[in-house]
Structure formats: C-alpha cells, structure tokens
Write a protein that holds these residues in place. Structure first.
Motif, PDB file in Angstrom:
ATOM      1  N   GLY B 205      34.583  37.326  32.338  1.00 12.34           N
ATOM      2  CA  GLY B 205      34.186  36.465  31.232  1.00 12.34           C
ATOM      3  C   GLY B 205      33.451  35.235  31.716  1.00 12.34           C
ATOM      4  O   GLY B 205      33.579  34.148  31.156  1.00 12.34           O
ATOM      5  N   PRO B 209      30.966  37.046  27.485  1.00 10.15           N
ATOM      6  CA  PRO B 209      32.361  37.099  27.047  1.00 10.15           C
ATOM      7  C   PRO B 209      32.975  38.491  27.191  1.00 10.15           C
ATOM      8  O   PRO B 209      32.269  39.499  27.195  1.00 10.15           O
ATOM      9  CB  PRO B 209      32.288  36.682  25.576  1.00 10.15           C
ATOM     10  CG  PRO B 209      30.878  36.838  25.174  1.00 10.15           C
ATOM     11  CD  PRO B 209      30.026  36.782  26.386  1.00 10.15           C
ATOM     12  N   LEU B 210      34.296  38.515  27.315  1.00 12.33           N
ATOM     13  CA  LEU B 210      35.006  39.790  27.437  1.00 12.33           C
ATOM     14  C   LEU B 210      34.770  40.675  26.223  1.00 12.33           C
ATOM     15  O   LEU B 210      34.823  41.901  26.315  1.00 12.33           O
ATOM     16  CB  LEU B 210      36.516  39.537  27.580  1.00 12.33           C
ATOM     17  CG  LEU B 210      37.004  38.903  28.885  1.00 12.33           C
ATOM     18  CD1 LEU B 210      38.525  38.869  28.899  1.00 12.33           C
ATOM     19  CD2 LEU B 210      36.478  39.650  30.090  1.00 12.33           C
ATOM     20  N   GLU B 222      41.468  41.198  30.934  1.00  8.66           N
ATOM     21  CA  GLU B 222      42.247  40.027  30.507  1.00  8.66           C
ATOM     22  C   GLU B 222      43.389  39.708  31.460  1.00  8.66           C
ATOM     23  O   GLU B 222      43.834  38.565  31.551  1.00  8.66           O
ATOM     24  CB  GLU B 222      42.849  40.290  29.115  1.00  8.66           C
ATOM     25  CG  GLU B 222      41.927  39.918  27.986  1.00  8.66           C
ATOM     26  CD  GLU B 222      42.484  40.409  26.651  1.00  8.66           C
ATOM     27  OE1 GLU B 222      43.648  40.834  26.608  1.00  8.66           O
ATOM     28  OE2 GLU B 222      41.717  40.366  25.675  1.00  8.66           O
ATOM     29  N   ALA B 227      39.276  36.328  34.674  1.00  5.83           N
ATOM     30  CA  ALA B 227      39.143  36.105  33.229  1.00  5.83           C
ATOM     31  C   ALA B 227      40.137  35.063  32.747  1.00  5.83           C
ATOM     32  O   ALA B 227      39.824  34.226  31.894  1.00  5.83           O
ATOM     33  CB  ALA B 227      39.360  37.425  32.487  1.00  5.83           C
ATOM     34  N   GLU B 231      38.397  32.046  30.876  1.00  6.42           N
ATOM     35  CA  GLU B 231      38.703  31.879  29.443  1.00  6.42           C
ATOM     36  C   GLU B 231      39.641  30.704  29.217  1.00  6.42           C
ATOM     37  O   GLU B 231      39.553  30.024  28.193  1.00  6.42           O
ATOM     38  CB  GLU B 231      39.320  33.172  28.910  1.00  6.42           C
ATOM     39  CG  GLU B 231      38.446  34.392  29.169  1.00  6.42           C
ATOM     40  CD  GLU B 231      37.724  34.868  27.924  1.00  6.42           C
ATOM     41  OE1 GLU B 231      38.336  35.672  27.194  1.00  6.42           O
ATOM     42  OE2 GLU B 231      36.576  34.440  27.698  1.00  6.42           O
TER      43      GLU B 231
END
Lengths: 307, 268
Positions: B205, B209-210, B222, B227, B231
């Motif tokens: 990310g 973005p993921l 995630e 990430a 994030e």
C-alpha cells in the motif's frame, strides 16, 4: 604460576564425529613467544579459538589470563588481542578507519598511524579493506590485534602469504611485543618461523601435543645426528664400525657416499677421519647434519608439515 | 640469538589494556556505521533517491485512483513507510550479511565492544539515516502542498503517533533484516532482501492502495508489516485516528522476528 598467560589442560573438542582436539595441554607465558606448530587440520585453530572465547571446549580446563574465556567480558577482551586467520573488517571501511576504530575502543591505544607506518601500511590507509592484497590484510589483522595494547596476543598464521619484507616487519613487531612483556601465542606451519621466533614450541598433530620445548631442546632431543662423507666406493663399512662407539651405524648409500648415524660428537668425527687416514682413504664433503624442527616433526608424526 | 630491537619512538608496545568508556565506544560505533552507510552508493540510492523519486513521480503523474483525496496525502505516508523499509530492512540486511561474511562481526566480537553496544550503534545509525530521510521527504512533501490535518496545530498533534509507528516499524523491519542476514549467506541475503523490497513495495500500500489489489491478495497483504506501517501512517496523517490493529500487526511481527533472530543469528 603468576606469569602464565594461557594454561590449557586436557582440552577436548569434537565437531560431530570429528575429534579436532583430543586431550591437549599447553602453557604460554608473559614475555615469551609460544608457537603452536602443526599441519593443517592438527587442531591449532580450534585450540586458539577456544582460548579466544569463540568456541566452547567439550571438556578440559582453559584459563586465559586467569579467566575461563567462555565467560569473557569487555574488560578481559581489552587484555587480549586477536588476529583472525582471515578477514575481520568491514568491507567498505578504509584500512586506516579500521585501525582507528579498534583504537577508539581502547582506553590507552597505540598511535594508529605510527603502528600502520611500522607495518608498512601507510600507503593503504585510505584503501577500502576489501581491495587490500592478501599480505596487506594480514598486516592489518596484526595491527588490529595489537593497537589496544593488550597483554596477550593470539596470532593465527601471522605470516601466511607475506613477502619477505612484510614477513620481516611482522617478525620484528612480534619480537618487540615479547621484549615489552607481552605474551604471544601464534600458530604456524612454517618451521623457520617457529625456530626463529619462538621461546617455546608446541608441536601438535591429530589434536594432541606430540612434543614441546624450546626449539633448541627439540632439535637436540636425543643428540641424534648424522655424518655424511664422500669416498671411493667399496670401503669396508663393518671394519669402520669396529672403530666407532657402540650404537653407531654406517652404510654406503648410494655407492661412494657414506652415512654414519649415532651420537655425533667431536670424538666420533675424529675416529672416522683417523680410520680413513690409516686406510689411505681421502674423505671429502664431510658434513655433520643436525636435526631441524622439520626432522623432529617428520619423526614424530610421519607427515609433511607443509601442505 | 636475536636481541630486542628498540621500539620505534611513539610506539610503546608495553601492555596497558583497558576498554574505552562505554559512551565513547557507542559514539565510535555509531559514527562508523553511519559513515559506512552513507558511503555506499547503492544504499543512498535505496534509502534516499528511490523514495524521493517515487514521491515526485506519483505526485505529478496522475495515475492514482480518483476519490481518495489529494494524491500527496496518500503518497507521503507511503514513501515514509518505504524509507523505513529500505533503511531498516533492505539496507541493514545486506550490509550485515556482508559484514558477517567478511568477518567484521567476529572481529568486533574479539574486541572490548560489547554486543549490546554494537547493536545499539547499528540501531542509532539506522535511526540517524531515517531522520535524514524523513526530514527530506517531509520537506519535499510540504513543497508539493502537503498539509496534514489542514493546520499547523493539527499537524503537530500527529507527530507522537507518527513517531511511534516509525519506531515500531523500524524495530519490526530491523528484526526481519537481521533474521535474514544472520542465517543466510551474504549473496543470498542480497538477493532475498531486494526481492522482499519489491514485494513489500507492491503489496505494501505504498504507491497504490491495497484496494487496487485482488481481494484475496489484499487480505494477505494486510497482515504484512509493510502495509501495516504504510496504512497505519496514512490513518494517522489523514486524521483517521489511531490504527490499533496495524500497531498490533507490527508488534507481533517485531516480537516474532526479534525472538527468532536472537535465537538463530550467527556472528561468523
């Protein structure tokens, strides 16, 4: 003993099924150079690395400056200088940076630049360590070992791969260390190095000590020697032996070359030449051959010292 | 017999052993590590130029998806995460791997330098490089119109949480890097560290973005530390609140990798 820097007794170390060291004992004193002499695989480096605290003994007692190296702390490390057999530097650091760095870790270090000059390293002060030649790396390793002014230094093969001049500079520094009261324990498989530098030589083979003593004691051991001379072929060797002390042997080998073995002293030499004179024989090339450490080693181990 | 040669003036070889004070050793070790890091061209490329280039490129070329606010708000947290990743993971792993293979760590192990001080010196050097990176990236971000929280006061209030995430991310990636460098050959570490850098860059990310990833991939991503850091920083710096789930992901990775590295690290 107060001046014993390294005391090892009955040291045993195995790697799996390989018995690297099998009951080895040795003593190294302050103000002396002690040489561990032996072929590759004899157990020299294993022994030294246990003394340096890099490896643990399986059994036996190891005391280095009165302390078990397995329990080494920072203060003990400052008393012990170590020269590794290979490498031992940051690849991207300059040679001078490495010496200055090790100096910064000690409270009363040598002047790094003077030390490098002494070892002929001034011209490579700004050279990256990974670009140094083999001989330069060796001398850098020596500088790193001594810059903190330790009372004991371990040198693993300090002159391997050095040219004549660098070897001399290294030998001189080792001599000065001894004269300054430092205990030096070095490993080598170079006979002449042990013979010339060492106060005490410990010959190791197959993980045990096969002989120890000063170079002189070792080469004089048993006072055995041999005398060789050249003379016409076909002399009566048995008759010659009759004129010599018991326990002496004599052979003609090859034809025209005679070899007398036994306790070679002035009297024996006189007896041989007297016998030649009475028989009208002119002996030439008369040579008394003394044992070298190499002979001692070959007798003791039956193996070649050098690779 | 040889007679002792007189010592060269200024070279008194007589024993005088003592370790330098701990503080002096720490300063010397930190400065050496810093100098060596900044001297390596590939490390400067990795830690300074690539994050900077990504920031400039993606903020001027409009390839980011619509509707997620100004691109710069998305990008700055991402490249900050990338900066941490490149210094504390890729750079540290590669350098440590080669130091190990050249015997530098063994050499220092035979010196008065305690291992704790060696590790502290490495850590401080990593943090020092990160301070440089963060200063540079934040300054460029401001120049490109980045305005976190919309006001100076709001921006300042985000600093503590940002620092917490940066430090936690550093601990996590440094542990992963040392885990690799302490177990693999230097050449294998070099390859793996660069490979993982790329994986983290794509699945972290960082520059996109993921949500752009296939959902199965995104669910795995995630849980990866890259990430979580990127994030997490983005949550903090866009005022979305403290991202506790991401803090937990980073902490779990840091503890696991740290314990494993401590058990498996070989100094020779």
């Amino acid at each position: 003993m107060s001046d014993a820097a390294v005391e090892v007794s009955d040291l045993v170390k195995s790697y799996g099924r390989v018995h690297a060291v099998k009951g080895l004992s040795l003593l190294a004193r302050a103000g002396e150079v002690t040489a561990l002499l032996g072929p590759n695989g004899a157990g020299k480096t294993t022994t030294v690395e246990i003394c340096e605290g890099f490896r643990r003994a399986d059994s036996g007692s190891v005391r280095v400056l009165g302390v078990d190296p397995a329990a080494a702390d920072s203060e003990w490390r400052s008393r012990v200088g170590v020269m590794l057999q290979t490498g031992g530097f940051y690849p991207g650091a300059r040679a001078g940076e490495m010496v200055h760095h090790l100096a910064a870790l000690a409270r009363h270090p040598l002047d790094p630049d003077a030390l490098m000059e002494r070892l002929g390293l001034s011209s490579v002060r700004r050279t990256a360590c990974r670009r140094l030649s083999g001989g330069e790396r060796q001398r850098l390793g020596l500088a790193l070992a001594v810059v903190g002014r330790p009372e004991l230094v371990f040198l693993d093969e300090p002159t391997a791969g050095l040219d004549v001049q660098a070897r001399r500079a290294t030998w001189e520094l080792i001599g000065d260390l001894r004269a300054s009261g430092v205990a030096v324990l070095l490993t080598t498989h170079a006979m002449d190095e042990a013979e010339r530098l060492a106060d005490a030589v410990v010959i190791i083979d197959g993980g045990t000590v096969v002989a120890s003593g000063s170079p002189r004691e070792l080469t004089r051991g048993g006072a055995e020697g041999q005398l060789r001379f050249t003379a016409p072929t076909g002399l009566d060797v048995t008759q010659l032996l009759g004129a010599l002390p018991e326990g002496t042997s004599a052979v003609e080998q090859p034809p025209g070359s005679y070899l007398v073995r036994g306790v070679i002293d002035p009297a024996l030499l006189a007896s041989v030449t007297a016998w030649c004179a009475t028989h009208g024989v002119l002996a030439s090339d008369v040579k008394v051959e003394q044992r070298t450490l190499e002979d001692v080693f070959l007798e003791l181990t039956g193996s070649e010292l050098r690779r | 017999m040889t007679t002792p040669t007189p010592a060269v003036p200024g070279l008194d070889l007589s024993p005088s052993p003592a370790a330098a004070p701990m503080s002096r050793m720490l300063v010397a070790q930190t400065l050496l590590e810093l100098r060596l890091t900044l001297r390596r061209g590939e490390s400067v490329l990795l830690t300074l130029l690539i994050p900077l280039a990504l920031l400039l490129f993606f903020s001027t070329v409009d390839v980011l998806p619509e509707g997620s606010g100004p691109p710069i708000d998305f990008l700055v947290p991402g490249v900050l995460a990338l900066a941490v990743l490149s210094t504390s993971f890729t750079g540290l792993a590669i350098a440590t791997g080669f130091e190990r293979s050249y015997g530098a760590l063994k050499r220092l192990g035979a010196s008065p330098l305690p291992r704790g001080v060696l590790l502290a010196g490495k850590t401080l050097a990593v943090l020092g490089v990160e301070v440089l990176q963060v200063a540079l990236l934040v300054a460029v971000g401001f120049a490109l119109g980045w305005n976190p929280g919309g006001s100076t006061a709001a921006g300042v209030s985000m600093v503590p949480a940002t620092l917490l995430l940066l430090v936690l991310g550093t601990a996590c990636f440094a542990a992963l890097g040392l885990l690799m460098a302490g177990a693999l050959r230097a050449e294998a570490t070099l390859a793996a560290a660069n490979g993982m850098y790329l994986v983290f860059l794509m699945l972290g990310g960082i520059v996109f973005p993921l949500s752009q990833l296939p959902s199965a991939v995104a669910r795995v991503a995630e849980l990866l530390p890259a990430a979580a850091l990127a994030e997490g920083l983005r949550d903090v710096l866009t005022g979305a609140g403290m991202p506790w789930a991401k803090v937990v992901v980073l902490a779990v990775w840091a503890v696991l990798a740290g314990l494993l590295a401590a058990r498996t690290f070989r100094w020779e």
